[in-house]
Design a protein around this motif. Structure first.
Motif, mmCIF file in Angstrom:
data_model
loop_
_atom_site.group_PDB
_atom_site.id
_atom_site.type_symbol
_atom_site.label_atom_id
_atom_site.label_comp_id
_atom_site.label_asym_id
_atom_site.label_seq_id
_atom_site.Cartn_x
_atom_site.Cartn_y
_atom_site.Cartn_z
ATOM 1 N N SER A 1 90.572 -24.826 -46.191
ATOM 2 C CA SER A 1 90.562 -26.214 -45.721
ATOM 3 C C SER A 1 91.374 -26.437 -44.455
ATOM 4 O O SER A 1 91.178 -27.426 -43.754
ATOM 5 N N TYR A 2 92.309 -25.513 -44.140
ATOM 6 C CA TYR A 2 93.130 -25.695 -42.945
ATOM 7 C C TYR A 2 92.574 -24.990 -41.712
ATOM 8 O O TYR A 2 93.142 -25.096 -40.627
ATOM 9 N N MET B 1 99.240 -40.218 -39.582
ATOM 10 C CA MET B 1 99.499 -41.515 -40.207
ATOM 11 C C MET B 1 99.010 -42.655 -39.315
ATOM 12 O O MET B 1 98.572 -43.695 -39.799
ATOM 13 N N ALA B 2 99.084 -42.468 -37.996
ATOM 14 C CA ALA B 2 98.708 -43.526 -37.054
ATOM 15 C C ALA B 2 97.202 -43.589 -36.810
ATOM 16 O O ALA B 2 96.640 -44.676 -36.648
ATOM 17 N N ASP B 3 96.557 -42.430 -36.801
ATOM 18 C CA ASP B 3 95.165 -42.371 -36.330
ATOM 19 C C ASP B 3 94.122 -42.340 -37.437
ATOM 20 O O ASP B 3 92.935 -42.498 -37.176
ATOM 21 N N ASP B 4 94.535 -42.149 -38.677
ATOM 22 C CA ASP B 4 93.572 -41.980 -39.763
ATOM 23 C C ASP B 4 93.676 -43.146 -40.744
ATOM 24 O O ASP B 4 94.579 -43.979 -40.666
ATOM 25 N N GLN B 5 92.734 -43.208 -41.665
ATOM 26 C CA GLN B 5 92.718 -44.255 -42.682
ATOM 27 C C GLN B 5 92.455 -43.650 -44.055
ATOM 28 O O GLN B 5 91.941 -42.535 -44.166
ATOM 29 N N LEU B 6 92.803 -44.408 -45.080
ATOM 30 C CA LEU B 6 92.493 -43.986 -46.442
ATOM 31 C C LEU B 6 90.982 -43.874 -46.619
ATOM 32 O O LEU B 6 90.213 -44.592 -45.962
ATOM 33 N N VAL C 1 99.233 -42.088 -58.428
ATOM 34 C CA VAL C 1 98.213 -41.391 -57.641
ATOM 35 C C VAL C 1 98.543 -39.901 -57.648
ATOM 36 O O VAL C 1 99.660 -39.505 -57.294
ATOM 37 N N ILE C 2 97.594 -39.083 -58.060
ATOM 38 C CA ILE C 2 97.778 -37.635 -58.126
ATOM 39 C C ILE C 2 96.829 -36.970 -57.135
ATOM 40 O O ILE C 2 95.600 -37.050 -57.284
ATOM 41 N N LEU C 3 97.398 -36.325 -56.114
ATOM 42 C CA LEU C 3 96.612 -35.588 -55.134
ATOM 43 C C LEU C 3 96.654 -34.109 -55.487
ATOM 44 O O LEU C 3 97.731 -33.551 -55.676
ATOM 45 N N GLY C 4 95.503 -33.483 -55.570
ATOM 46 C CA GLY C 4 95.470 -32.060 -55.870
ATOM 47 C C GLY C 4 94.365 -31.716 -56.853
ATOM 48 O O GLY C 4 93.833 -32.586 -57.558
ATOM 49 N N ARG D 1 92.820 -33.831 -47.166
ATOM 50 C CA ARG D 1 93.246 -33.118 -45.956
ATOM 51 C C ARG D 1 94.377 -33.845 -45.245
ATOM 52 O O ARG D 1 95.202 -33.236 -44.582
ATOM 53 N N ASN D 2 94.405 -35.161 -45.371
ATOM 54 C CA ASN D 2 95.486 -35.956 -44.783
ATOM 55 C C ASN D 2 96.218 -36.689 -45.901
ATOM 56 O O ASN D 2 95.955 -37.865 -46.165
ATOM 57 N N PRO D 3 97.164 -36.010 -46.562
ATOM 58 C CA PRO D 3 97.888 -36.677 -47.654
ATOM 59 C C PRO D 3 98.907 -37.685 -47.147
ATOM 60 O O PRO D 3 99.361 -38.545 -47.903
ATOM 61 N N TYR D 4 99.258 -37.605 -45.858
ATOM 62 C CA TYR D 4 100.364 -38.398 -45.315
ATOM 63 C C TYR D 4 100.070 -39.901 -45.321
ATOM 64 O O TYR D 4 100.969 -40.702 -45.542
#
Length: 372
Positions: free
Chosen positions: A46-47, A177-182, A228-231, A259-262
């Motif tokens: 994924s990276y 964090m600035a450029d992406d959205q949920l 919320v559980i990511l993974g 891919r963007n957890p932040y």
């Protein structure tokens, strides 16, 4: 000046902490001095798409580590590699042996990332790894705790180990964090007055999300909240069943790998880690970087080092859901000024692990190793 060719070898550029660490090192290496090569087995990670365009990326035509030795040796020899860098015990073993079989002048630098050991069988295996590790040119530990474990269980001499903490890419985290959205289907989860607790990691025994669910059930009785559980991982169905048994299933959200957890961390009121053991805990440092307070188990050995023995976040006993719930409630009940102070303190701590600083230390080790 001739650039130093560094070959990074890993099982796959997947969703784990080791791959994320390699990504941060590779992308932040000084291109005036170093030429990064990356070799993985034949898996899609994924990276991969986050690698810089100038990285020379090779996938071996095998998914078996044991079958990669001669292929890797050929790449080291033909590409005139100067330094072979790897992480994770089995991968380290293969990288060291392949380098020896390349009959080149390349130096092996290996990284140990976790506090392994426990059963007599595992401890015996670690002594075996240690014998092969001694054939490398340099051993890097990602924390003081892991260094102690290398000395105790792998029988490595202290003077042969350098400690370098994991790098986190603060610049990239802030951009994401600035450029992406949920994800559109997740926005409703965060559109609430409830407190949001978040965690991230593989759904495996080591991460002990069972204790987190038990603690969250206690928290939710006193404070309306969402978890919320990511993974992803093999225990997902068991954890969902546990959430149903605890009558919190409608408040627990399994969102898989992101891919963007932040941007998810940023929306949360608290990040919680319940691991049984960690080498460093990359994800805690990343949570601090997003301005999210942290409560973690005081497992061997990473969290206490990242949080400086509780100065930058709360620590509790491994597997103790009652203490964990109490710590979580304390953080979630802080007033605005306390929360602001906690967030600012955490971000200052995150700066200690900024990739721009940490990768310079890796560069120094690569150059020092070449000159040995």
């Amino acid at each position: 000046m001739k650039k130093v060719k560094v070959l990074f070898f890993i099982y796959q550029m997947g969703a784990g902490g080791a791959a994320r660490t390699l990504l941060n090192i590779i992308n932040n290496l000084d291109r005036n001095k170093f030429e990064p090569h990356l070799v993985t087995l034949n898996f899609d990670g994924s990276y991969e798409q986050e690698l810089k365009d100038d990285v020379i990326f090779i996938k071996l035509e095998t998914q078996r580590l044991s079958r990669s030795i001669f292929r890797l040796a050929k790449i080291i020899r033909e590409n005139q590699i100067d330094v072979v860098f790897s992480t994770i015990p089995r991968v380290n073993t293969i990288a060291i042996l392949a380098n020896k079989l390349s009959f080149s002048k390349a130096k092996s630098v290996i990284r140990e990332a976790d506090n392994l050991g426990g059963t007599w069988k595992t401890n015996l295996q670690l002594i075996g790894f240690g014998l092969i590790y001694k054939l490398s040119s340099q051993i890097i530990s990602l924390s003081e705790g892991v260094k102690s474990n290398l000395i105790k269980r792998y029988k490595i001499k202290a003077e042969d180990i350098k400690v370098i903490y994991n790098p986190i890419d603060l610049e990239q985290i802030n951009e994401k964090m600035a450029d992406d959205q949920l994800v559109e289907g997740h926005k409703h989860i965060f559109d609430t007055s409830d407190k949001i607790v978040i965690t991230a990691g593989r759904l495996v025994k080591q991460k002990d999300q069972r204790t987190l669910l038990n603690a969250f059930a206690k928290v939710n009785k006193q404070l309306d909240s969402q978890l919320v559980i990511l993974g992803e991982g093999p225990l997902e169905d068991q954890l969902k069943e546990q959430a149903k048994e605890l009558n919190i299933f409608d408040r627990v959200h399994f969102l898989g790998f992101q891919r963007n957890p932040y941007i998810y961390f940023k929306q949360a009121d608290l990040f919680t880690l319940t691991s049984i053991h960690e080498g460093f805990s990359h994800v805690i440092a990343e949570a601090l970087a997003t301005g999210t307070p942290v409560v973690s188990t005081n497992c061997k050995s990473g969290p206490s080092e990242v949080l400086n023995n509780g100065e930058y976040g709360d620590l509790c006993k491994v597997g103790n859901d009652q203490e964990l719930a109490e710590k979580m409630l304390q953080v979630l009940s802080m007033d605005k000024s306390e929360t602001k102070e906690r967030i600012e303190l955490g971000y200052e701590r995150a700066k200690h692990f900024d990739a721009k600083k940490i990768v310079k230390r890796y560069e120094e080790v690569f150059l020092q190793t070449l000159n040995k």
